[in-house]
Write an enzyme that holds these catalytic residues in place. Structure first.
Site, mmCIF file in Angstrom:
data_model
loop_
_atom_site.group_PDB
_atom_site.id
_atom_site.type_symbol
_atom_site.label_atom_id
_atom_site.label_comp_id
_atom_site.label_asym_id
_atom_site.label_seq_id
_atom_site.Cartn_x
_atom_site.Cartn_y
_atom_site.Cartn_z
ATOM 1 N N HIS A 235 -1.390 5.193 2.307
ATOM 2 C CA HIS A 235 -2.387 4.833 3.623
ATOM 3 C C HIS A 235 -1.750 3.565 4.181
ATOM 4 O O HIS A 235 -2.233 2.506 4.318
ATOM 5 C CB HIS A 235 -3.621 4.571 3.320
ATOM 6 C CG HIS A 235 -4.589 4.044 4.498
ATOM 7 N ND1 HIS A 235 -4.840 5.137 5.242
ATOM 8 C CD2 HIS A 235 -5.092 2.865 4.593
ATOM 9 C CE1 HIS A 235 -5.440 4.386 6.412
ATOM 10 N NE2 HIS A 235 -5.839 3.114 5.931
ATOM 11 N N ASP B 288 -6.832 9.794 7.325
ATOM 12 C CA ASP B 288 -5.702 10.237 7.816
ATOM 13 C C ASP B 288 -5.569 11.489 8.093
ATOM 14 O O ASP B 288 -5.191 12.128 9.029
ATOM 15 C CB ASP B 288 -4.634 9.802 7.046
ATOM 16 C CG ASP B 288 -4.578 8.207 6.601
ATOM 17 O OD1 ASP B 288 -4.431 7.368 7.582
ATOM 18 O OD2 ASP B 288 -4.821 7.595 5.599
ATOM 19 N N GLN C 269 -13.330 -6.363 -10.230
ATOM 20 C CA GLN C 269 -14.182 -5.140 -10.226
ATOM 21 C C GLN C 269 -13.859 -3.864 -11.043
ATOM 22 O O GLN C 269 -14.712 -3.374 -11.555
ATOM 23 C CB GLN C 269 -14.085 -4.729 -8.651
ATOM 24 C CG GLN C 269 -14.788 -5.640 -7.722
ATOM 25 C CD GLN C 269 -14.980 -5.298 -6.370
ATOM 26 O OE1 GLN C 269 -14.376 -4.305 -5.892
ATOM 27 N NE2 GLN C 269 -15.514 -6.287 -5.452
#
Ligand code: NAD
Ligand code: LMR
Length: 328
Positions: A188, A160, A113
């Site tokens: 994360h 978050d 990608q």
């Protein structure tokens, strides 16, 4: 005045976050209520038909801003001319899989990608990695798009941030709108550090309005383990709140933060606050003129330092693993 359309690519379009995200993008919540949107939905071959079903539903909403939809399993087509790439599709951890296996499996997704973004995305492309492990997936993507400025690659910690706002607001009995300058640092993951020592509620320091024990024993673990608590309760990971945070992340990036406030995002470190240069770590950030910038000059006390360092250490280990795998 007619605005030029913005091309938005969403990967993992047939997944649960995709279903909660696409309709909001097409309705004008990602950029503004005037800019036409062209959607490019990327899926793996076996999920293309499901993504086509979602595309049929998008068409059936008759959104005035939705000017075009294409569904494909070809990353080159999906990222051709894209202005905003929302990388949601990722390999979930399955039974018996170690962290390294997960990183390797995701390398197989985010490397091509990144190459496709490098080959064909618009010159102003902005990339958000949502799929986990989000920070390191963003790093892999960025490593394979050397012609795109590194600052355009980000990872999502806005969920978050929003979770932390909601917990603090509930504790103080105020609206989330009254809280400013809260920050998420690091990865994360469960090591993330939600920081209220610079936050302001009603003109007063937030940390001074709560017990220190609550910060350590309640607030930090509740926010950092919220993803796991939702999986436990729902039997599936957060979807609508994750899609909402992805919308917030891009909307703020394009439209800016309010004066005197900031938000949180995983961005490429410039070495600020001792975070090794090049890691994609969450920081307090402002957005101005379409760029996220790390807030500078904050005092970090020993309590915060220890927690930031632990999360950054985890990010360093993830980077070392993907380096060994030849992915960055
Ligand atoms: P899901 O399993 O419902 O959907 C994922 C989709 O991605 C599937 O449809 C799958 O076919 C697709 N996919 C897999 N490989 C792909 C590829 N190479 N190209 C295109 N599509 C591909 O998962 P979900 O609930 O939508 O979650 C997606 C990801 O987001 C997960 O990794 C999850 O852990 C993560 N997540 C991140 C946050 C965050 O705050 N950063 C929050 C929630 C979830
Ligand atoms: C979340 O924070 O809700 C997710 O990242 C949890 C997960 O592991 O998918």
């Amino acid at each position: 005045m007619t605005r030029s359309p913005v091309t938005v690519t969403v990967t993992g379009a047939a997944g649960q976050i995709g279903y909660a995200l696409l309709f909001r993008i097409a309705s004008g919540q990602l950029i503004d209520a005037e800019t036409p949107i062209k959607l490019r939905l990327l899926e793996i071959p076996k999920a293309v038909t499901a993504a086509e079903g979602t595309a049929m539903e998008l068409t059936d909403c008759a959104f005035p801003l939705l000017s075009d939809i294409e569904v494909t399993d070809d990353a080159r087509k999906a990222f051709d001319g894209t202005n905003i790439a929302m990388l949601v599709g990722a390999r979930p951890r399955s039974q018996g899989m170690e962290r390294g296996d997960l990183l390797e499996a995701n390398g197989g997704i985010f490397k091509p990608q990144g190459e496709a973004i490098n080959a064909g995305a618009a010159s102003d492309v902005r990339v958000l990695a949502v799929g986990n492990p989000a920070n390191t997936n963003a790093l892999i993507t960025q490593a394979h798009a050397p012609d795109v400025p590194a600052e355009r690659f980000t990872a999502m910690t806005r969920l978050d941030h929003n979770r932390a706002l909601a917990q603090l607001a509930a504790k103080l009995g105020v609206s989330v709108a009254e809280i400013r300058r809260l920050a998420i640092w690091g990865n994360h993951s469960a090591t993330q550090y939600p920081d209220i020592f610079h936050a302001d509620v009603g003109g007063e320091n937030a940390a001074e309005q709560v017990e220190q024990d609550w910060i350590r024993d309640d607030f930090i673990p509740t926010v950092s383990k919220r993803g796991a608590a939702i999986i436990e309760a729902r039997g599936a990971s957060s979807a609508a709140s994750a899609a909402n945070a992805a919308i917030d992340h891009v909307h703020t990036w394009v439209n800016g933060t309010d004066e005197g406030d900031w938000t949180s995002a995983g961005v490429v470190s410039d070495g600020s606050y001792g975070v090794p240069e090049g890691l994609i770590s969450s920081f307090p950030v402002t957005a101005r003129d379409g760029r996220y910038e790390i807030v500078q000059g904050l005092d970090i006390d020993a309590f915060s330092r220890e927690r930031i360092d632990a999360s950054v250490q985890e990010l360093t280990e993830e980077r070392d693993t993907v380096r060994r795998l030849g992915l960055v």
